[in-house]
Design an enzyme around this catalytic site. Sequence first.
Site, PDB file in Angstrom:
ATOM      1  N   ARG A  45     -10.048  -7.997  50.287  1.00 40.16           N
ATOM      2  CA  ARG A  45     -11.504  -8.125  50.466  1.00 40.16           C
ATOM      3  C   ARG A  45     -12.278  -7.935  49.161  1.00 40.16           C
ATOM      4  O   ARG A  45     -13.443  -8.304  49.067  1.00 40.16           O
ATOM      5  CB  ARG A  45     -11.998  -7.132  51.544  1.00 40.16           C
ATOM      6  CG  ARG A  45     -13.490  -7.243  51.847  1.00 40.16           C
ATOM      7  CD  ARG A  45     -13.909  -6.502  53.107  1.00 40.16           C
ATOM      8  NE  ARG A  45     -13.400  -5.148  53.182  1.00 40.16           N
ATOM      9  CZ  ARG A  45     -13.889  -4.117  52.492  1.00 40.16           C
ATOM     10  NH1 ARG A  45     -14.936  -4.266  51.708  1.00 40.16           N
ATOM     11  NH2 ARG A  45     -13.337  -2.915  52.601  1.00 40.16           N
ATOM     12  N   TYR A  99     -30.032 -28.035  54.561  1.00 42.76           N
ATOM     13  CA  TYR A  99     -28.948 -27.946  55.551  1.00 42.76           C
ATOM     14  C   TYR A  99     -29.410 -27.058  56.715  1.00 42.76           C
ATOM     15  O   TYR A  99     -30.068 -26.028  56.496  1.00 42.76           O
ATOM     16  CB  TYR A  99     -27.721 -27.361  54.851  1.00 42.76           C
ATOM     17  CG  TYR A  99     -26.556 -27.124  55.771  1.00 42.76           C
ATOM     18  CD1 TYR A  99     -25.824 -28.189  56.285  1.00 42.76           C
ATOM     19  CD2 TYR A  99     -26.184 -25.834  56.136  1.00 42.76           C
ATOM     20  CE1 TYR A  99     -24.762 -27.976  57.138  1.00 42.76           C
ATOM     21  CE2 TYR A  99     -25.115 -25.606  56.973  1.00 42.76           C
ATOM     22  CZ  TYR A  99     -24.409 -26.685  57.477  1.00 42.76           C
ATOM     23  OH  TYR A  99     -23.355 -26.469  58.321  1.00 42.76           O
ATOM     24  N   ASP A 171     -27.636 -25.786  46.095  1.00 40.83           N
ATOM     25  CA  ASP A 171     -26.480 -26.116  46.931  1.00 40.83           C
ATOM     26  C   ASP A 171     -26.008 -27.507  46.486  1.00 40.83           C
ATOM     27  O   ASP A 171     -26.660 -28.514  46.744  1.00 40.83           O
ATOM     28  CB  ASP A 171     -26.931 -26.106  48.401  1.00 40.83           C
ATOM     29  CG  ASP A 171     -25.805 -26.435  49.372  1.00 40.83           C
ATOM     30  OD1 ASP A 171     -24.806 -27.056  48.939  1.00 40.83           O
ATOM     31  OD2 ASP A 171     -25.937 -26.096  50.562  1.00 40.83           O
ATOM     32  N   LYS A 196     -16.127 -29.086  52.316  1.00 34.46           N
ATOM     33  CA  LYS A 196     -16.437 -30.508  52.171  1.00 34.46           C
ATOM     34  C   LYS A 196     -15.607 -31.126  51.033  1.00 34.46           C
ATOM     35  O   LYS A 196     -14.402 -31.130  51.138  1.00 34.46           O
ATOM     36  CB  LYS A 196     -17.943 -30.677  51.993  1.00 34.46           C
ATOM     37  CG  LYS A 196     -18.796 -29.761  52.904  1.00 34.46           C
ATOM     38  CD  LYS A 196     -18.654 -30.088  54.385  1.00 34.46           C
ATOM     39  CE  LYS A 196     -19.318 -29.069  55.313  1.00 34.46           C
ATOM     40  NZ  LYS A 196     -20.721 -28.782  55.082  1.00 34.46           N
TER      41      LYS A 196
HETATM   42  C1  LIG Z   1     -21.563 -27.837  55.437  1.00 38.57           C
HETATM   43  C2  LIG Z   1     -22.656 -27.423  54.534  1.00 38.57           C
HETATM   44  C3  LIG Z   1     -22.968 -26.073  54.370  1.00 38.57           C
HETATM   45  C4  LIG Z   1     -22.272 -24.969  55.152  1.00 38.57           C
HETATM   46  O1  LIG Z   1     -20.921 -24.915  54.819  1.00 38.57           O
HETATM   47  P1  LIG Z   1     -19.811 -24.250  55.797  1.00 38.57           P
HETATM   48  O2  LIG Z   1     -18.574 -24.350  54.980  1.00 38.57           O
HETATM   49  O3  LIG Z   1     -19.802 -25.047  57.052  1.00 38.57           O
HETATM   50  O4  LIG Z   1     -20.245 -22.859  56.045  1.00 38.57           O
HETATM   51  C5  LIG Z   1     -23.980 -25.748  53.488  1.00 38.57           C
HETATM   52  N1  LIG Z   1     -24.657 -26.692  52.805  1.00 38.57           N
HETATM   53  C6  LIG Z   1     -24.391 -28.007  52.944  1.00 38.57           C
HETATM   54  C7  LIG Z   1     -25.185 -28.995  52.170  1.00 38.57           C
HETATM   55  C8  LIG Z   1     -23.388 -28.420  53.814  1.00 38.57           C
HETATM   56  O5  LIG Z   1     -23.133 -29.717  53.963  1.00 38.57           O
END
Ligand SMILES: *Cc1c(COP(=O)(O)O)cnc(C)c1O
Length: 382
Positions: A45, A99, A171, A196
């Site tokens: 952790r 998001y 992001d 992603k």
């Molecule tokens: C999917 C996504 C998230 C969240 O990611 P997780 O891995 O599902 O927690 C945040 N920002 C964007 C732009 C995303 O496409």
Amino acid sequence: MSTLDTQSIHAGEPEPRIEGAVSMPVFQTATYTHDDPGASPRYVRYNNSPNHQALHEKLAALTETERALVTASGMAAISSALLGVLEAGDHLVAPHSLYGGTLALLNDLLPRFGITHTLVPEDTPEAWTAALQPNTKVLYAEAITNPRLEVLNLTGMVDLAEEHDLTTVIDNTFASPVNLRPASLGFDVVLHSATKYLGGHSDVAAGVVAGAPKPLDNALQTTKLLGGMLDPHACGLLHRSLKTLGVRVRKQNETARALAAALADHDGVERVHHPSLSSHPHHDRARTLLDGFGGMVGLELASQTTVDSFFDALSLPLRAPSLGGVETLVTQPVHTSHKDVAPAARRAMGITDRFVRVSVGLEGPKDLVADFAAALDAGLDE
Ligand SMILES: *Cc1c(COP(=O)(O)O)cnc(C)c1O
């Protein structure tokens, strides 16, 4: 400095290799012995296992930042980063297209800890300036917005933040480090949902916080306390995926561009959204800021095409949320990423029931173009 492709293979790899292993072994252990009672302990952790350390170094290189931290998901990265830099009484400013999970965090959770925000629909430094308050600490953005694939005035945002001494957080999930390395524009903290493009195979959930040492120390401490660390086995999957990041994403970009160009004039669509198209409102900015135009495509179906018949007629893409994997995925944002956004706010973001989001995978471009065109034809025939 070597290229992203070389970094993705070699950065952060242990030297010498552990027992000569060419690929990074997975250390499936939660804790580590230590002989020196004064030394800080190794514990899963605390994000300091050999798997975490190798990944952190590789991701710092790929994002062109000083430090990186992997987390259990994209939302763990976003929450750790924001709770790391914001305190009770602080305020955040962001463009309104965010998001859905981030919107829910800002609307529902952070206010309980005294952290407020203002969302700004207009993409201008004047509009962001008007939203600033004496207690504003963070300017927050997404590199390519979901699902309309807008490329906002990111350099204007960095300039404004410098003027007002704000921390910039971005992001970068939709762009991935292949299309944009926001630290090179001056962003302080760069976030990724590694579920992603970085993971790239729809088989692991993970996140990344990258940036300067100070915000990274804060995010690390927050991750330790909230417990959102990445499991070593998931570290191993992400590590392997990063080695093919460049080839995957560049191919997805090329296919997305071919698909957007092929469908742009089809009678079955009202409008195709992809930054490569000269019809895209931010085409010129995308050419300047991005290295490639991304692997996501937005299709606004024509009024005579029903979304369900279009989805039923597609044979290759799978109907599923998420993005960035090797399989092409299609979704309707009104039912997935923006399900919990109020209808009026959704309309203001330009998201209608007829909007289909496509995450282009690694299938043959010709096969995909033919499949999408045939499904649109089928919709018109009805
Ligand atoms: C999917 C996504 C998230 C969240 O990611 P997780 O891995 O599902 O927690 C945040 N920002 C964007 C732009 C995303 O496409």
